[in-house]
Design a protein around this motif. Structure first.
Motif, PDB file in Angstrom:
ATOM      1  N   GLY A 168       0.714  -1.230   0.006  1.00 13.30           N
ATOM      2  CA  GLY A 168       0.081   0.130   0.038  1.00 13.30           C
ATOM      3  C   GLY A 168       0.801   1.227   0.095  1.00 13.30           C
ATOM      4  N   ALA A 169       2.111   1.280   0.165  1.00 12.68           N
ATOM      5  CA  ALA A 169       3.069   2.242   0.086  1.00 12.68           C
ATOM      6  C   ALA A 169       3.214   2.931  -1.464  1.00 12.68           C
ATOM      7  CB  ALA A 169       4.518   1.961   0.521  1.00 12.68           C
ATOM      8  N   CYS A 170       2.879   2.018  -2.405  1.00 11.63           N
ATOM      9  CA  CYS A 170       2.763   2.493  -3.779  1.00 11.63           C
ATOM     10  C   CYS A 170       1.853   1.565  -4.581  1.00 11.63           C
ATOM     11  CB  CYS A 170       4.099   2.589  -4.365  1.00 11.63           C
ATOM     12  SG  CYS A 170       4.300   3.216  -6.168  1.00 11.63           S
ATOM     13  N   PHE A 184     -10.541  -0.331   0.448  1.00 15.94           N
ATOM     14  CA  PHE A 184      -9.609  -0.657   1.444  1.00 15.94           C
ATOM     15  C   PHE A 184     -10.883  -1.071   2.606  1.00 15.94           C
ATOM     16  CE2 PHE A 184      -5.831   1.738   0.374  1.00 15.94           C
ATOM     17  CZ  PHE A 184      -5.104   0.478   0.029  1.00 15.94           C
ATOM     18  N   ASP A 185     -10.484  -2.429   3.181  1.00 15.99           N
ATOM     19  CA  ASP A 185     -11.455  -2.718   4.486  1.00 15.99           C
ATOM     20  C   ASP A 185     -11.147  -1.759   5.507  1.00 15.99           C
ATOM     21  OD1 ASP A 185     -12.709  -3.840   6.256  1.00 15.99           O
ATOM     22  OD2 ASP A 185     -12.565  -6.053   5.475  1.00 15.99           O
ATOM     23  N   GLY A 192      -1.981  -4.501   6.810  1.00 17.64           N
ATOM     24  CA  GLY A 192      -2.729  -5.538   6.289  1.00 17.64           C
ATOM     25  C   GLY A 192      -3.807  -5.045   5.309  1.00 17.64           C
ATOM     26  N   GLU A 193      -4.330  -3.820   5.278  1.00 17.50           N
ATOM     27  CA  GLU A 193      -5.305  -3.446   4.418  1.00 17.50           C
ATOM     28  C   GLU A 193      -5.010  -3.529   3.081  1.00 17.50           C
ATOM     29  OE1 GLU A 193      -2.566  -0.959   5.040  1.00 17.50           O
ATOM     30  OE2 GLU A 193      -4.262  -0.593   6.665  1.00 17.50           O
ATOM     31  N   ASP A 194      -3.550  -3.575   2.756  1.00 20.30           N
ATOM     32  CA  ASP A 194      -2.941  -3.668   1.256  1.00 20.30           C
ATOM     33  C   ASP A 194      -2.957  -5.404   0.851  1.00 20.30           C
ATOM     34  OD1 ASP A 194      -0.988  -4.347   2.938  1.00 20.30           O
ATOM     35  OD2 ASP A 194       0.694  -2.985   1.959  1.00 20.30           O
ATOM     36  N   ILE A 195      -2.932  -6.146   1.823  1.00 20.76           N
ATOM     37  CA  ILE A 195      -3.006  -7.605   1.625  1.00 20.76           C
ATOM     38  C   ILE A 195      -4.333  -7.893   1.277  1.00 20.76           C
ATOM     39  CG2 ILE A 195      -2.519  -9.924   2.489  1.00 20.76           C
ATOM     40  CD1 ILE A 195      -0.436  -8.738   4.289  1.00 20.76           C
ATOM     41  N   ASP A 196      -5.221  -7.570   2.012  1.00 21.86           N
ATOM     42  CA  ASP A 196      -6.618  -7.656   1.858  1.00 21.86           C
ATOM     43  C   ASP A 196      -7.081  -7.083   0.500  1.00 21.86           C
ATOM     44  OD1 ASP A 196      -9.636  -7.246   2.050  1.00 21.86           O
ATOM     45  OD2 ASP A 196      -9.262  -8.188   3.938  1.00 21.86           O
ATOM     46  N   LEU A 197      -6.806  -5.890   0.054  1.00 27.13           N
ATOM     47  CA  LEU A 197      -7.210  -5.281  -1.078  1.00 27.13           C
ATOM     48  C   LEU A 197      -6.603  -6.275  -2.269  1.00 27.13           C
ATOM     49  CD1 LEU A 197      -8.732  -3.492  -2.855  1.00 27.13           C
ATOM     50  CD2 LEU A 197      -6.818  -1.860  -2.544  1.00 27.13           C
TER      51      LEU A 197
END
Length: 279
Positions: A168-170, A184-185, A192-197
């Motif tokens: 989610g940094a980029c 994002f959830d 963790g939101e980047d993994i989820d998305l």
């Protein structure tokens, strides 16, 4: 409008200033920058709208987390593409052109990430990761980053290709796709939101890509206060992911992975206590 760059900040004024300078130097004409500040206690942010008049600033009065802030900023965005970008990053010549050229060639684009290096020029393996499962999670616990199956090792650092989880940094994607999958959830406050998305995009039939030919600097962790709250949010985010995708679907894997997560949290807590970061 072609592109909206979205930066969520919190007490990272010095990093944010340098990030904006690098972004505005390379920004296409048909683009906008939105900074959503999560109630920073550092008063420097108050002067930023005057310092960067071409940037849209939203100075939020309450910190409701990274996921919430990005979703709120995306609702304001006018671009066909959105780029989620951390304030502790620097972009370089040709960044936006290369990113958009690659993205526009992919009809099934979920998200696109790039090669990230830290402040000392070292490659950050979380630039491209595998979906957390039993094997990759335990690999993360007990194997070095250079060999861990948690990271997407079969795709080279400087190669371009499909991957699974991006940082989610980029993260670049079409605004319409972001909205289609719900963004994002917001159960994730931070981490963790980047993994989820990334996983959600794959589940909806899209493909995520890693562009190893393009690099940015990510001063990973240097703008983050390492304390008890950080540990709880970081490992709590991983537990949210396990509950969401494994507890009912794969209960045995869920409990095994949860044990590994608790062990990892215990080790990190002991390390922080030893270094004096927490009591």
């Amino acid at each position: 409008m072609k592109l909206s760059v979205i930066i969520v900040s919190y007490n990272a004024a010095d990093f944010l200033r340098n990030c904006l300078i690098s972004v505005l130097k390379e920004l296409p004409t048909d683009a906008e920058v939105i900074v959503f500040d999560n109630a920073s206690t550092d008063d420097q942010i108050q002067s930023f709208p005057q310092e960067f008049p071409c940037v849209q600033f939203v100075l939020n009065q309450e910190n409701r987390g990274f996921a919430y802030a990005n979703n709120a900023a995306v609702r304001r965005a006018q671009g066909e593409f959105i780029l989620i970008l951390n304030p502790d990053t620097l972009v370089y010549a040709g960044f936006f052109d290369n990113l958009l050229d690659f993205a526009e060639q992919k009809s099934n684009l979920g998200a696109l990430g790039v090669r990230m290096i830290d402040g000392k020029g070292r490659f950050l393996p979380e630039s491209k990761r595998n979906i957390p499962d039993l094997i990759s999670s335990f690999s993360k616990l007990f194997v070095s980053d250079e060999k861990s199956n948690y990271y997407h090792q079969s795709l080279g650092e400087h190669e371009n290709g499909e991957t699974f989880v991006l940082s989610g940094a980029c993260m670049l994607m079409k605004k319409s796709v972001y909205e289609e999958v719900g963004g994002f959830d917001e159960r994730y406050f931070m981490y963790g939101e980047d993994i989820d998305l990334s996983f959600t995009l794959l589940k909806n039939g899209y493909k995520n890509y890693y562009l190893g030919e393009v690099s940015i600097t990510h001063f990973k962790g240097e703008s983050t206060v390492k304390d008890k709250k950080y540990l709880e949010r970081f490992y709590g985010a991983m537990e949210i992911f396990l509950i969401k995708y494994y507890k009912k679907q794969r209960p045995l894997q869920y409990y095994l992975m949860l044990v590994g997560l608790k062990f990892k949290y215990w080790k990190a807590k002991k390390k922080f206590q030893k270094s004096g970061l927490i009591k």
